[in-house]
Design a protein around this motif. Structure first.
Motif, PDB file in Angstrom:
ATOM      1  N   ALA A 103       0.809  -1.221   0.000  1.00 45.07           N
ATOM      2  CA  ALA A 103       0.000   0.000   0.000  1.00 45.07           C
ATOM      3  C   ALA A 103       0.840   1.267   0.000  1.00 45.07           C
ATOM      4  CB  ALA A 103      -0.926   0.012   1.218  1.00 45.07           C
ATOM      5  N   THR A 104       0.290   2.314  -0.607  1.00 48.66           N
ATOM      6  CA  THR A 104       0.787   3.675  -0.437  1.00 48.66           C
ATOM      7  C   THR A 104      -0.142   4.309   0.593  1.00 48.66           C
ATOM      8  OG1 THR A 104       1.549   3.830  -2.714  1.00 48.66           O
ATOM      9  CG2 THR A 104       1.114   5.905  -1.586  1.00 48.66           C
ATOM     10  N   ALA A 105       0.453   4.903   1.643  1.00 43.52           N
ATOM     11  CA  ALA A 105      -0.376   5.372   2.760  1.00 43.52           C
ATOM     12  C   ALA A 105      -0.182   6.864   3.000  1.00 43.52           C
ATOM     13  CB  ALA A 105      -0.014   4.594   4.027  1.00 43.52           C
ATOM     14  N   MET A 106      -1.286   7.561   3.191  1.00 41.85           N
ATOM     15  CA  MET A 106      -1.194   9.008   3.461  1.00 41.85           C
ATOM     16  C   MET A 106      -2.409   9.492   4.231  1.00 41.85           C
ATOM     17  SD  MET A 106      -2.198  10.696  -0.198  1.00 41.85           S
ATOM     18  CE  MET A 106      -1.953   9.437  -1.429  1.00 41.85           C
ATOM     19  N   ASP A 107      -2.252  10.626   4.921  1.00 46.47           N
ATOM     20  CA  ASP A 107      -3.373  11.195   5.665  1.00 46.47           C
ATOM     21  C   ASP A 107      -4.097  12.264   4.857  1.00 46.47           C
ATOM     22  OD1 ASP A 107      -2.726   9.550   7.713  1.00 46.47           O
ATOM     23  OD2 ASP A 107      -2.050  11.111   9.093  1.00 46.47           O
ATOM     24  N   VAL A 108      -5.371  12.407   5.159  1.00 51.64           N
ATOM     25  CA  VAL A 108      -6.193  13.461   4.561  1.00 51.64           C
ATOM     26  C   VAL A 108      -6.612  14.359   5.714  1.00 51.64           C
ATOM     27  CG1 VAL A 108      -8.276  13.962   3.223  1.00 51.64           C
ATOM     28  CG2 VAL A 108      -7.076  11.785   2.874  1.00 51.64           C
ATOM     29  N   CYS A 109      -6.050  15.559   5.767  1.00 56.82           N
ATOM     30  CA  CYS A 109      -6.305  16.435   6.920  1.00 56.82           C
ATOM     31  C   CYS A 109      -7.426  17.407   6.570  1.00 56.82           C
ATOM     32  CB  CYS A 109      -5.026  17.173   7.302  1.00 56.82           C
ATOM     33  SG  CYS A 109      -5.193  17.936   8.917  1.00 56.82           S
ATOM     34  N   ALA A 110      -8.641  17.030   6.870  1.00 59.52           N
ATOM     35  CA  ALA A 110      -9.801  17.879   6.557  1.00 59.52           C
ATOM     36  C   ALA A 110     -10.761  17.897   7.733  1.00 59.52           C
ATOM     37  CB  ALA A 110     -10.499  17.382   5.289  1.00 59.52           C
ATOM     38  N   ALA A 111     -10.207  17.757   8.948  1.00 60.36           N
ATOM     39  CA  ALA A 111     -11.013  17.744  10.182  1.00 60.36           C
ATOM     40  C   ALA A 111     -12.173  16.753  10.027  1.00 60.36           C
ATOM     41  CB  ALA A 111     -11.462  19.152  10.527  1.00 60.36           C
ATOM     42  N   CYS A 112     -13.380  17.146  10.414  1.00 60.48           N
ATOM     43  CA  CYS A 112     -14.513  16.198  10.427  1.00 60.48           C
ATOM     44  C   CYS A 112     -14.793  15.603   9.047  1.00 60.48           C
ATOM     45  CB  CYS A 112     -15.779  16.888  10.928  1.00 60.48           C
ATOM     46  SG  CYS A 112     -15.566  17.591  12.557  1.00 60.48           S
ATOM     47  N   SER A 113     -14.447  16.349   7.986  1.00 63.70           N
ATOM     48  CA  SER A 113     -14.774  15.885   6.630  1.00 63.70           C
ATOM     49  C   SER A 113     -13.775  14.866   6.093  1.00 63.70           C
ATOM     50  CB  SER A 113     -14.845  17.086   5.680  1.00 63.70           C
ATOM     51  OG  SER A 113     -15.719  18.067   6.181  1.00 63.70           O
ATOM     52  N   GLY A 114     -12.764  14.512   6.880  1.00 72.47           N
ATOM     53  CA  GLY A 114     -11.658  13.682   6.398  1.00 72.47           C
ATOM     54  C   GLY A 114     -12.074  12.368   5.765  1.00 72.47           C
ATOM     55  N   PHE A 115     -13.095  11.701   6.332  1.00 69.36           N
ATOM     56  CA  PHE A 115     -13.475  10.391   5.778  1.00 69.36           C
ATOM     57  C   PHE A 115     -14.107  10.549   4.397  1.00 69.36           C
ATOM     58  CE2 PHE A 115     -16.534   6.985   4.988  1.00 69.36           C
ATOM     59  CZ  PHE A 115     -15.688   5.877   5.050  1.00 69.36           C
ATOM     60  N   ILE A 116     -15.045  11.479   4.246  1.00 63.29           N
ATOM     61  CA  ILE A 116     -15.700  11.606   2.922  1.00 63.29           C
ATOM     62  C   ILE A 116     -14.722  12.203   1.906  1.00 63.29           C
ATOM     63  CG2 ILE A 116     -17.670  12.491   1.603  1.00 63.29           C
ATOM     64  CD1 ILE A 116     -19.423  12.238   3.967  1.00 63.29           C
ATOM     65  N   TYR A 117     -13.809  13.079   2.349  1.00 62.26           N
ATOM     66  CA  TYR A 117     -12.738  13.527   1.447  1.00 62.26           C
ATOM     67  C   TYR A 117     -11.941  12.296   0.969  1.00 62.26           C
ATOM     68  CZ  TYR A 117     -12.676  18.708   1.963  1.00 62.26           C
ATOM     69  OH  TYR A 117     -12.940  20.059   1.905  1.00 62.26           O
ATOM     70  N   GLY A 118     -11.622  11.388   1.894  1.00 66.44           N
ATOM     71  CA  GLY A 118     -10.878  10.166   1.547  1.00 66.44           C
ATOM     72  C   GLY A 118     -11.656   9.305   0.566  1.00 66.44           C
ATOM     73  N   LEU A 119     -12.965   9.255   0.792  1.00 69.10           N
ATOM     74  CA  LEU A 119     -13.844   8.496  -0.106  1.00 69.10           C
ATOM     75  C   LEU A 119     -13.818   9.106  -1.513  1.00 69.10           C
ATOM     76  CD1 LEU A 119     -15.666   6.137   0.834  1.00 69.10           C
ATOM     77  CD2 LEU A 119     -17.574   7.744   0.916  1.00 69.10           C
ATOM     78  N   SER A 120     -13.793  10.438  -1.550  1.00 68.57           N
ATOM     79  CA  SER A 120     -13.763  11.147  -2.834  1.00 68.57           C
ATOM     80  C   SER A 120     -12.471  10.815  -3.591  1.00 68.57           C
ATOM     81  CB  SER A 120     -13.861  12.653  -2.566  1.00 68.57           C
ATOM     82  OG  SER A 120     -13.527  13.391  -3.701  1.00 68.57           O
ATOM     83  N   ILE A 121     -11.340  10.817  -2.869  1.00 65.62           N
ATOM     84  CA  ILE A 121     -10.054  10.500  -3.517  1.00 65.62           C
ATOM     85  C   ILE A 121     -10.062   9.042  -3.985  1.00 65.62           C
ATOM     86  CG2 ILE A 121      -7.539  10.403  -3.211  1.00 65.62           C
ATOM     87  CD1 ILE A 121      -7.931  12.508  -0.928  1.00 65.62           C
ATOM     88  N   ALA A 122     -10.561   8.146  -3.130  1.00 67.15           N
ATOM     89  CA  ALA A 122     -10.609   6.718  -3.482  1.00 67.15           C
ATOM     90  C   ALA A 122     -11.454   6.511  -4.738  1.00 67.15           C
ATOM     91  CB  ALA A 122     -11.180   5.914  -2.312  1.00 67.15           C
ATOM     92  N   ASP A 123     -12.608   7.178  -4.782  1.00 64.56           N
ATOM     93  CA  ASP A 123     -13.519   7.033  -5.928  1.00 64.56           C
ATOM     94  C   ASP A 123     -12.822   7.490  -7.214  1.00 64.56           C
ATOM     95  OD1 ASP A 123     -16.055   6.664  -7.259  1.00 64.56           O
ATOM     96  OD2 ASP A 123     -16.308   8.843  -7.196  1.00 64.56           O
ATOM     97  N   LYS A 124     -12.072   8.606  -7.115  1.00 60.79           N
ATOM     98  CA  LYS A 124     -11.413   9.120  -8.324  1.00 60.79           C
ATOM     99  C   LYS A 124     -10.247   8.214  -8.749  1.00 60.79           C
ATOM    100  CE  LYS A 124     -13.318  13.628  -7.607  1.00 60.79           C
ATOM    101  NZ  LYS A 124     -14.340  13.114  -6.683  1.00 60.79           N
TER     102      LYS A 124
END
Ligand SMILES: CC(C)(COP(=O)(O)OP(=O)(O)OC[C@H]1O[C@@H](n2cnc3c(N)ncnc32)[C@H](O)[C@@H]1OP(=O)(O)O)[C@@H](O)C(=O)NCCC(=O)NCCS
Length: 324
Positions: A103-124
């Protein structure tokens, strides 16, 4: 092929702090907290407990339910502002503990929105390469940033982490659209002043700068406005109408915000998932923990059209439409 949710998981500290416990250490009451927020108790980590202690079991559960091994994972995106360390990323800590070698691993720092931001990146990413398996984590040990002398913020938050494994399949819980937004001009409405490069930890660091500061009333208004706007955008992109939505999984920050959202979308509260009473606001943890509980308790049923919507510091906001 669509991005689909293959499996979910969540975990929280065993230590539960009730409103009555808080009454003993600050000038507050169970009645005030329940009436103004809907929170009755929250999980608070004990000294020594850290992000990966909960991200790991949440991720293992999500992988198990997805029927995948850690070595199948290509990317890990961890939505968090409270990783184990400032460096390496929380996603890297989880990668090591899971043994997700490729895996390539990284954090998404978007406070409460971090999970759906991560979902958005995963989807793309999946639209570019449908063979990928992606672990998206969201959650916090936010209690380390709470000032137990400040009743206006300390009663609101809790610790928990959720995770979901995303892949591309012809069938399954299809992610139809994910939309995001942010407004850095309003960052000071909800922020932690210290430990970054603006106010680094020095010998004369003021511990107050380690704590969350929030202008609650203003945040309240922005939360509703932006969650409605981004949800409508996600619905339009999914080619769906709000009438077609059968379940809502909203950010769990305040019961009154959740009820106002339900009213805006003309949905009865039975169609809205609520666990704020048991968790409080777990920041990036609210959506994946709620999604996991909604998925595993029968709240979500096959054929449901689900709206996930979130709002947080930054300011940031996001929404996703998922066909369950
Ligand atoms: C924080 C929040 C619960 C406060 O509720 P509110 O109805 O706006 O309450 P106010 O801040 O106006 O405070 C009302 C009174 O309660 C008091 N109060 C605040 N916290 C209290 C507590 N824990 N216990 C008892 N009284 C409290 C205030 O001091 C104030 O007293 P005063 O009228 O004598 O000055 C609410 O604004 C909120 O949830 N905002 C959004 C927060 C959010 O979503 N944050 C996260 C985004 S990710």
């Amino acid at each position: 092929m669509h991005s689909v949710i293959l499996g979910t998981g969540s975990a929280a500290p065993e230590n539960v702090v009730t409103n009555h416990d808080l009454e003993k250490i600050m000038d507050t009451s169970d009645e005030w907290i329940v009436q103004r927020t809907g929170i009755k108790s929250r999980h608070i980590s004990l000294p020594g407990e850290k992000f990966s202690d909960f991200a790991l079991p949440a991720s293992r559960l999500a992988l198990e339910r997805a029927g995948l091994e850690a070595t199948d994972i290509d990317f890990i995106f961890a939505g968090t502002m409270t990783p184990d360390y400032l460096m390496p990323a929380g996603a890297c800590s989880v990668q090591a503990l899971l043994g997700a070698e490729k895996a390539t691993a990284m954090d998404v720092c978007a406070a409460c929105s971090g999970f759906i931001y991560g979902l958005s990146i995963a989807d793309k990413y999946l639209r570019c390469d449908p063979t990928l398996n992606i672990l998206v984590i969201g959650g916090e040990i936010v209690s380390h940033h709470l000032d137990w002398d400040d009743r206006t913020t300390a009663v609101l938050f809790g610790d928990a982490v959720g995770a979901a494994v995303i892949g591309a399949r012809a069938d399954g819980h299809r992610i139809l659209a994910v939309e995001t937004g942010s407004n850095g001009n309003l960052g000071e409405l909800l922020y932690i002043q210290g430990t970054g490069s603006a106010t680094p930890v020095t010998r004369d660091f003021d511990i107050k700068d380690n704590y969350i500061q929030m202008r609650g009333r203003e945040i309240f208004k922005h939360a509703i406005k932006n969650m409605v706007e981004v949800s409508n955008r996600a619905l339009a992109n999914a080619g769906k109408t709000v009438e077609e939505i059968t379940k809502i999984i909203p950010h769990q920050a305040n019961m009154r915000i959740i009820e106002m959202l339900a009213k805006q979308f003309k949905k009865p509260m039975e169609e809205v998932f609520v666990n704020i009473d048991r968790y409080g606001n777990t920041s990036a943890g609210t959506i994946p923990v709620a999604l996991n509980e909604a998925a595993t308790t029968g709240f979500l049923e096959p054929g449901d059209l689900v709206l996930l919507t979130v709002f947080g510091g930054g300011l940031t906001w996001a929404a996703a439409v998922v066909e369950w």
